[in-house]
Design a protein around this motif. Structure first.
Motif, short mmCIF file in Angstrom:
data_model
loop_
_atom_site.label_atom_id
_atom_site.label_comp_id
_atom_site.label_asym_id
_atom_site.label_seq_id
_atom_site.Cartn_x
_atom_site.Cartn_y
_atom_site.Cartn_z
N SER A 1 -5.33 4.87 -6.01
CA SER A 1 -3.90 5.16 -6.19
C SER A 1 -3.70 5.75 -7.57
CB SER A 1 -3.09 3.86 -6.04
OG SER A 1 -1.86 3.93 -6.70
N THR B 1 -5.83 -3.70 -8.53
CA THR B 1 -4.87 -2.66 -8.94
C THR B 1 -4.77 -2.54 -10.47
OG1 THR B 1 -3.00 -4.21 -8.86
CG2 THR B 1 -3.50 -2.96 -6.85
N ILE C 1 -1.27 4.73 -1.95
CA ILE C 1 -2.74 4.79 -1.88
C ILE C 1 -3.17 6.05 -1.13
CG2 ILE C 1 -4.80 3.63 -0.98
CD1 ILE C 1 -3.44 0.98 -1.44
N ASP C 2 -4.19 6.70 -1.65
CA ASP C 2 -4.66 7.95 -1.08
C ASP C 2 -5.26 7.75 0.31
OD1 ASP C 2 -4.01 9.09 -3.52
OD2 ASP C 2 -6.05 8.91 -4.32
N GLY D 1 -4.13 5.63 3.75
CA GLY D 1 -3.79 4.87 2.55
C GLY D 1 -3.01 3.61 2.83
N ALA E 1 0.83 -1.21 0.00
CA ALA E 1 0.00 0.00 0.00
C ALA E 1 0.87 1.25 0.00
CB ALA E 1 -0.93 -0.01 1.21
N VAL F 1 -8.44 0.38 -6.50
CA VAL F 1 -7.64 0.93 -5.41
C VAL F 1 -7.40 2.42 -5.68
CG1 VAL F 1 -5.38 0.86 -4.29
CG2 VAL F 1 -6.53 -1.28 -4.92
N TRP G 1 -5.23 0.67 3.73
CA TRP G 1 -6.38 0.39 2.85
C TRP G 1 -6.60 -1.12 2.71
CZ3 TRP G 1 -8.20 -1.74 -1.70
CH2 TRP G 1 -9.36 -1.17 -2.25
#
Length: 339
Positions: free
Chosen positions: A303, A259, A151-152, A159, A146, A301, A162
Motif C-alpha cells: 500500500s 502496516t 492495497i495494490d 487488494g 484493506a 502490506v 489481501w
C-alpha cells in the motif's frame, strides 16, 4: 454519571468506500472503535453471556482439568495470566476460557474443550455459531481496512482481499474465542488492583462484547495521551429494535506491524473503576482474537500509505517472521512459558 465515549461508532452494514474511510480513520487515529451493523441481536448476545456465566460457575476442580496449554488453549485460573509482566509482579484476578485451533468452516476446535459444552446440544451449537460469525465479521472488517489502505491489486489477489487471503477459514491459525470473568472487588482505591494489565493485543483485530454496568476497559489514547475509560454503549433503537449494542473493535500488533504502524495497536487495560467497586459487580466479556494463518509472512502490506513509512514494522525487517512465530513470542512472555 455518564462517561463520555472517546471512540467513534462506525456502521459496517455495507461494504463501500465511505464505510472503509470511516473505519480507516478510526484505526489510524485511536486504534479502537465501536462497530454497529454487526448482525448480532440482543437476544443472541445475552445467550452467549449466559453460557459464559454458567461455565465459570462450575466447580474449580472441574475447570482446572482443562488447564491452558502452550498452544493458548484451555482454562486459565485466577493469577495464571500476567499481561504486563514488567509492570506487575502478581498474576491477574481473572479467569478465562480460551478455545483455539478453530476451523471456521465448521465452527469447531480440533482440541478438547470442557465436555460440559457437549452435554447439551444447544451449548455446542452456541459455541459453533459464534465462532463462525465472529470469523465472518472479522473478515468484513479486514476487507474494509484493506479498501481504506488502498492495497495494490496483484496477479494473485485483489487488494481488498489481501488480508482475507492470509486468514483462510480452514488453515491453522492462532485465532481464539475467549470467555472472561473478572470477579467484583471492593476497595477504597480504584488503582489497587488491575484486572488486566496494560498491554496491546497480539493479532490482527480483536472483537469484544461487554455488558452494561460492567465497565472497566480503558485505552491509553494516542490522541489525548492519557487513560480514557471506554463506556458501555447501547444499541441505536432508531435503526433496529432487536440489534445488540455496538461491539468494541481494536487493531492488534500484527496488523500494526504489517502496516508499519499506519494502523494503531493501542495500549489498553481493565481495572476496577470506582463505580464497580461500590457495587461489587463482576465483569464478563466475550472476545474474539483474529490471527492470520500460522504460515502467513509478516511482510510489508503493498500500500502506498505503508510504503511511505520508513524503518518501522515490517518495513524495517531484514527477514520476515511468520504469524505463528510472533504469537509464540508474545504468549511465552504473558504466561512465563519457556519457548
Amino acid at each position: 454519571m455518564t462517561t463520555e465515549n472517546p471512540l467513534k461508532i462506525v456502521d459496517i452494514s455495507e461494504i463501500n468506500q465511505s464505510t472503509a474511510e470511516e473505519l480507516y480513520d478510526a484505526a489510524t487515529s485511536q486504534g479502537f472503535l465501536f462497530v454497529e451493523g454487526h448482525g448480532f441481536s440482543q437476544d443472541e448476545i445475552d445467550t452467549v453471556f449466559k453460557l459464559s456465566k454458567q461455565f465459570f460457575e462450575l466447580d474449580s476442580s472441574y475447570k482446572t482439568k482443562y488447564a491452558i496449554d502452550s498452544s493458548n488453549h484451555g482454562y486459565a485460573d485466577f493469577g495464571g495470566e500476567n499481561l504486563d509482566p514488567k509492570g506487575q509482579k502478581k498474576g491477574e484476578p481473572k479467569e478465562a476460557l480460551n478455545i483455539t485451533d478453530l476451523n471456521f468452516l465448521t465452527g469447531k476446535s480440533s482440541k478438547e474443550i470442557p465436555d460440559w459444552f457437549y452435554e447439551d446440544p444447544e451449548r455446542e451449537r452456541i459455541i459453533s455459531d459464534i465462532v463462525g460469525r465472529f470469523y465472518e465479521l472479522s473478515i468484513k472488517i479486514l476487507k474494509l481496512l484493506a479498501i481504506g489502505l488502498k492495497i495494490d491489486d496483484s496477479d494473485e489477489v485483489k487488494g481488498e482481499d489481501w488480508f482475507q487471503s492470509r486468514h483462510s477459514p480452514s488453515k491453522v491459525s492462532g485465532s481464539t474465542l475467549r470467555f472472561l470473568h473478572y470477579p467484583g472487588q471492593k476497595s477504597l482505591n480504584p488503582e489497587t488492583v488491575i484486572r488486566a494489565g496494560a498491554h496491546t493485543d497480539y493479532g490482527s483485530v480483536t472483537l469484544l462484547f461487554q455488558q452494561e454496568n460492567q465497565e472497566g476497559l480503558e485505552i491509553y489514547s494516542p490522541i489525548s495521551k492519557q487513560w480514557e475509560p471506554v463506556p458501555f454503549v447501547g444499541a441505536d433503537k432508531s435503526k433496529s429494535t432487536t440489534a445488540g449494542p455496538p461491539l468494541v473493535v481494536n487493531i492488534g500488533d500484527i496488523l500494526s506491524y504489517w502496516t508499519a504502524g499506519v494502523l494503531k495497536s493501542t495500549i489498553h487495560r481493565v481495572k476496577f473503576p470506582a463505580k464497580v467497586q461500590i457495587t461489587g459487580q463482576d465483569r464478563y466479556s466475550i472476545v474474539f482474537f483474529s490471527q492470520p494463518n500460522d504460515e502467513a509472512l509478516l511482510e510489508p502490506v503493498p500500500s502506498a500509505a505503508v510504503k511511505s513509512i520508513q524503518n518501522r514494522g515490517a518495513n524495517n525487517a531484514v527477514t520476515h517472521i511468520t504469524a505463528k512465530q510472533h504469537l509464540d513470542n508474545r504468549l511465552a512472555a504473558t504466561y512465563g512459558w519457556t519457548k
